[in-house]
Design a protein around this motif. Structure first.
Motif, PDB file in Angstrom:
ATOM      1  N   VAL A  18       0.835  -1.206   0.000  1.00 26.39           N
ATOM      2  CA  VAL A  18       0.000   0.000   0.000  1.00 26.39           C
ATOM      3  C   VAL A  18       0.866   1.252   0.000  1.00 26.39           C
ATOM      4  O   VAL A  18       0.570   2.230  -0.695  1.00 26.39           O
ATOM      5  CB  VAL A  18      -0.968  -0.013   1.201  1.00 26.39           C
ATOM      6  N   LEU A  19       1.960   1.200   0.750  1.00 24.83           N
ATOM      7  CA  LEU A  19       2.862   2.357   0.771  1.00 24.83           C
ATOM      8  C   LEU A  19       3.406   2.665  -0.620  1.00 24.83           C
ATOM      9  O   LEU A  19       3.489   3.825  -1.025  1.00 24.83           O
ATOM     10  CB  LEU A  19       4.028   2.099   1.734  1.00 24.83           C
ATOM     11  N   ILE A  20       3.776   1.600  -1.351  1.00 28.43           N
ATOM     12  CA  ILE A  20       4.314   1.812  -2.696  1.00 28.43           C
ATOM     13  C   ILE A  20       3.259   2.447  -3.601  1.00 28.43           C
ATOM     14  O   ILE A  20       3.530   3.399  -4.340  1.00 28.43           O
ATOM     15  CB  ILE A  20       4.812   0.477  -3.296  1.00 28.43           C
ATOM     16  N   ILE A  21       2.040   1.934  -3.507  1.00 29.05           N
ATOM     17  CA  ILE A  21       0.970   2.488  -4.348  1.00 29.05           C
ATOM     18  C   ILE A  21       0.748   3.963  -4.016  1.00 29.05           C
ATOM     19  O   ILE A  21       0.634   4.810  -4.904  1.00 29.05           O
ATOM     20  CB  ILE A  21      -0.343   1.695  -4.146  1.00 29.05           C
ATOM     21  N   ILE A  22       0.754   4.267  -2.713  1.00 28.00           N
ATOM     22  CA  ILE A  22       0.531   5.659  -2.324  1.00 28.00           C
ATOM     23  C   ILE A  22       1.666   6.551  -2.804  1.00 28.00           C
ATOM     24  O   ILE A  22       1.436   7.660  -3.284  1.00 28.00           O
ATOM     25  CB  ILE A  22       0.364   5.761  -0.802  1.00 28.00           C
ATOM     26  N   ALA A  23       2.896   6.034  -2.706  1.00 23.24           N
ATOM     27  CA  ALA A  23       4.034   6.813  -3.192  1.00 23.24           C
ATOM     28  C   ALA A  23       3.847   7.114  -4.675  1.00 23.24           C
ATOM     29  O   ALA A  23       4.024   8.251  -5.125  1.00 23.24           O
ATOM     30  CB  ALA A  23       5.325   6.034  -2.965  1.00 23.24           C
ATOM     31  N   LEU A  24       3.438   6.102  -5.444  1.00 26.55           N
ATOM     32  CA  LEU A  24       3.207   6.279  -6.875  1.00 26.55           C
ATOM     33  C   LEU A  24       2.152   7.352  -7.126  1.00 26.55           C
ATOM     34  O   LEU A  24       2.272   8.149  -8.049  1.00 26.55           O
ATOM     35  CB  LEU A  24       2.697   4.963  -7.452  1.00 26.55           C
ATOM     36  N   TRP A  25       1.128   7.340  -6.294  1.00 29.40           N
ATOM     37  CA  TRP A  25      -0.005   8.243  -6.535  1.00 29.40           C
ATOM     38  C   TRP A  25       0.281   9.676  -6.092  1.00 29.40           C
ATOM     39  O   TRP A  25      -0.270  10.616  -6.638  1.00 29.40           O
ATOM     40  CB  TRP A  25      -1.256   7.705  -5.840  1.00 29.40           C
ATOM     41  N   THR A  26       1.093   9.844  -5.050  1.00 29.85           N
ATOM     42  CA  THR A  26       1.316  11.193  -4.543  1.00 29.85           C
ATOM     43  C   THR A  26       2.560  11.848  -5.138  1.00 29.85           C
ATOM     44  O   THR A  26       2.681  13.065  -5.099  1.00 29.85           O
ATOM     45  CB  THR A  26       1.450  11.189  -3.012  1.00 29.85           C
ATOM     46  N   PHE A  27       3.462  11.033  -5.695  1.00 33.63           N
ATOM     47  CA  PHE A  27       4.710  11.589  -6.216  1.00 33.63           C
ATOM     48  C   PHE A  27       4.493  12.719  -7.223  1.00 33.63           C
ATOM     49  O   PHE A  27       5.125  13.763  -7.114  1.00 33.63           O
ATOM     50  CB  PHE A  27       5.550  10.472  -6.841  1.00 33.63           C
ATOM     51  N   PRO A  28       3.635  12.523  -8.228  1.00 38.34           N
ATOM     52  CA  PRO A  28       3.489  13.598  -9.222  1.00 38.34           C
ATOM     53  C   PRO A  28       3.056  14.923  -8.593  1.00 38.34           C
ATOM     54  O   PRO A  28       3.608  15.969  -8.923  1.00 38.34           O
ATOM     55  CB  PRO A  28       2.406  13.056 -10.154  1.00 38.34           C
TER      56      PRO A  28
END
Lengths: 386, 337
Positions: A18-28
């Motif tokens: 879940v952390l990885i997915i969130i990182a992907l989603w918030t990075f931009p």
């Protein structure tokens, strides 16, 4: 729901996933926010992800002149700090040198021997001591020094100042508000009255009207543009007024938002207890009074859901705004302005990132503060045509 | 600036006030013209009946008027325009549709739209389902969902700026400031101009919509997952079903209708996609989709309303069955509760 069945290693894996997915989603979005706060030269020079750590920058400076020399124990020294007089530069020195070919030849704190027998020490904090066995003369003092400084992250609000006051984003922000506020309130009022009439009042063709309104949910926005544009132009010419006005865009947003608003509010108002309406009628209240005193306060949650939905929809809309409003500074809304900037300032990321953040800050605030209503509207709103 | 704020404030007050004024004014006028507390009972009763006949239309009037002008009239007009020439004067039969059928740009737009349709709804729903299931088992799941959901509040234009920055390109050997090219060069690849790569650029535009819409899928599917009775899951667990089996055999079938609603809602959105293509590529490099093609025919090069209208009809015809299905689904659900 499966909490009690899961094993420990799988829980750790789950958290990481879940952390990885969130990182992907918030990075931009993080990239946008951080860049908008950076100096424009920094944005062009390095990726935004380096902005939070200290950056190594190669700098050069000049050592002090012979007038500052001090004699001590038969040696002559000049001391100072490389950061003096170097504006905007501070931080820690990691290495230094006296030749342009090797600007970081000596680690900070070590002694470097120069060609003419002088020695130079530059410490981490930038202070230096230049020592010479003989008295300094014009030729061998005031020389250049090169150093690698690691600079702490620098952030500035300058970009926001620029876009708000000289790029026209401030003006567009006001234009957006001018479009959005009435385009949110007017459809709520009109739809709430209509929804009440369709839910509780006796009138002929009620079923047919409801069916038509639900049917209109399917009309894609694009269908309406050409006829409405022709209509607006004709009306403008006929009445001798410009065809692109705020009134025109409010009414357009109201018209496009109405089917969904009536659909949402009618089902909510129809669900109110019958006794409530009837007892008010027995008390002698007419429908206008019942609507204002009884129904309106009770359907607040549905009104709020629709209001948030419509607000975000209008604020974020580009198509309706560019078709029905002019492109002058007095009418260009934020989305249109941002689109124009993407064309004219394509490479100026300090302008684009700050502008984009100004445009998204309002919907994000609305979203985070009223998320509950937003989600409820969304659950109901999967049928919106728009 | 001050003048602008005052002007904005004034127009807002005028617009909203006018609307309030109508409802209060018209109802006041009705109560005054036909008073309910008239001198004698007979006229009071008659007045009340007149009021009851007129008032619903006062309530409904503005809505019906606006719906007629902004939706009903345009639909009829668009159909009519699509059978006429560029200025709308001459009847040309099916010529506009025939043109569309043989036009390369139209075919390309249809192809791209189909590509979007094949990828975006599926990917959003799948990601949404996975995230909903994963976050459901975490104590900070709601926070996680909020963060995934957040892009939904951002405009397509804003999202385009965010992603243009992600895709930013600098020549080989230069420091890359776009994160995608930075990652590619870090692993030894060559930096690419992502949004002008033929064919693949479509997928880089789709990524933006997936980024935005996954949150929508997540929230709706998470709400549906909550609705699965705990007993069912427990029973499956006692019977020895593993987490994957529970997911495929129990969760997915139980929320199947919601999955379809999410899928179709995103499908309708994709059919009408416009802003992302306009701001990212402006239809260049073969990324045109139907809505952008229609916009181009309406406003660029003098405009051809006939062809633009024909494209609008095509979008309408594609959207229609899905929306009808969606509304029926929503109505069924309401009746069920």
């Amino acid at each position: 729901m499966l909490k009690r069945f899961s094993l420990e290693p799988s829980r750790i894996a789950l958290n990481i996933a879940v952390l990885i997915i969130i990182a992907l989603w918030t990075f931009p979005t993080a990239g946008l926010l951080i860049s908008s706060l950076r100096d424009k030269n920094d944005i062009a020079a390095s990726g935004w992800w380096t902005a939070l750590s200290s950056a190594d920058v190669a700098k050069k400076g000049r050592l002090k002149d012979k007038v500052d020399q001090v004699e001590k124990d038969g040696k002559f020294t000049i001391s100072g700090n490389v950061f003096e007089g170097a504006d905007g530069v501070s931080g820690k020195v990691s290495a230094f040198g006296t030749k342009v070919q090797a600007p970081g030849g000596n680690p900070a704190g070590t002694v470097a021997t120069l060609d003419n027998g002088q020695t130079l020490v530059v410490n981490v904090d930038g202070s230096y001591v230049l020592t010479s066995p003989t008295k300094f003369t014009d030729e061998d003092s005031g020389g250049r020094v090169f150093y690698i400084a690691s600079q702490p992250p620098r952030f500035t609000l300058e970009n926001y100042q620029t876009v708000l006051f000289s790029e026209g984003i401030g003006r567009s922000f006001i234009n957006s508000l001018t479009v959005t506020i009435p385009a949110t309130i007017i459809p709520i009022l009109i739809a709430a009255f209509a929804a009440y009439a369709l839910a509780w009042m006796k009138l002929p063709f009620r079923g047919l009207i409801i069916a038509i309104i639900v049917g209109l949910l399917v009309v894609p926005l694009q269908m309406s543009l050409i006829p409405l544009l022709k209509l607006y132009n004709a009306a403008g010419t006929f009445m001798g007024v410009p065809s692109k006005t705020y009134l025109g865009v409010w009414l357009a947003h109201t018209g496009f938002g109405l089917p969904f608003a009536i659909y949402l509010l009618r089902s909510y108002i129809a669900g109110l207890p019958k006794d409530l309406i009837e007892s008010a009628q027995i008390d002698g209240a007419n429908d206008f009074k019942i609507f204002r005193r009884v129904v309106l306060p009770l359907c607040f949650p549905a009104l709020a859901s629709f209001a948030i939905f419509q607000f975000l929809w209008v604020w974020n809309d580009l198509l309706v705004a560019i078709v029905f409003l002019g492109s002058g500074p007095d009418q260009l809304v934020l989305t249109g302005k941002l689109n124009a900037l993407l064309g004219s300032r394509g490479g100026n990321w300090e302008i684009l990132t700050a502008s984009a953040f100004v445009t998204i800050i309002v919907p994000l605030t609305v979203f985070f503060s009223l998320q509950r209503y937003f989600v409820r509207g969304l659950l109901a709103g999967s049928v919106k045509g728009g | 600036m001050i003048a602008q704020v005052l002007y904005a404030f004034f127009t807002v007050v005028l617009g909203v006030g006018g609307c309030f004024g109508y409802f209060y004014g018209s109802n006041w006028l009705l109560d005054r013209t036909f008073p309910a507390n008239a001198n004698n009972d007979a006229s009071a009763v008659r007045n009340l009946r007149v009021q009851a006949n007129i008032r619903p239309w006062l309530f409904l009037g503005p809505a019906l008027l606006l719906l007629s002008v902004y939706l009903i009239f345009p639909v009829i007009q668009t159909v009519w325009l699509s059978f006429h020439d560029r200025a709308g004067d001459q009847f040309v039969g099916l010529a506009n549709y025939k043109w569309a059928f043989y036009d390369d740009q139209f075919r390309l737009s249809i192809f791209n739209n189909i590509l979007w349709l094949a990828v975006v709804p599926a990917l959003c729903t799948l990601m949404g389902l996975i995230i909903a299931v994963l976050t459901d088992r975490l104590w900070w799941g709601n926070l996680a969902k909020s963060l995934i959901f957040m892009p939904l509040a951002i405009s397509f234009v804003g999202a385009s700026v965010i992603w243009k920055f992600v895709y930013d390109y600098r020549g080989a050997g230069q420091q890359q400031i776009g994160i995608l090219n930075a990652i590619v060069t870090y692993f030894g690849g060559d930096p690419q101009v992502w949004i002008s790569l033929p064919f693949w650029n479509n997928f880089f535009l789709m990524a933006i919509l997936v980024w935005i819409q996954t949150g929508f899928a997540t929230v709706i599917l998470a709400a549906a997952l909550r609705g699965i009775p705990e007993d069912t899951l427990e029973a499956a667990n006692i019977d020895g079903a593993g987490p994957f089996k529970i997911f495929y055999r129990i969760m997915v079938p139980q929320i199947y209708s919601t999955i379809l609603v999410v899928w179709t809602t995103i499908t309708v959105l994709v059919l009408k996609i416009f802003d992302i293509v306009l701001t990212m590529t402006n239809s260049q490099w073969n990324t045109s989709v139907l809505a952008n093609l229609m916009f181009d025919w309406m406003f660029r090069g003098g405009g051809d309303f006939g062809r633009g209208a024909a494209i609008a009809i095509v979008i309408m015809v594609a959207v229609l069955p899905i929306m009808i299905w969606n509304i029926r689904q929503a109505n069924n659900e309401q009746k069920g509760h």
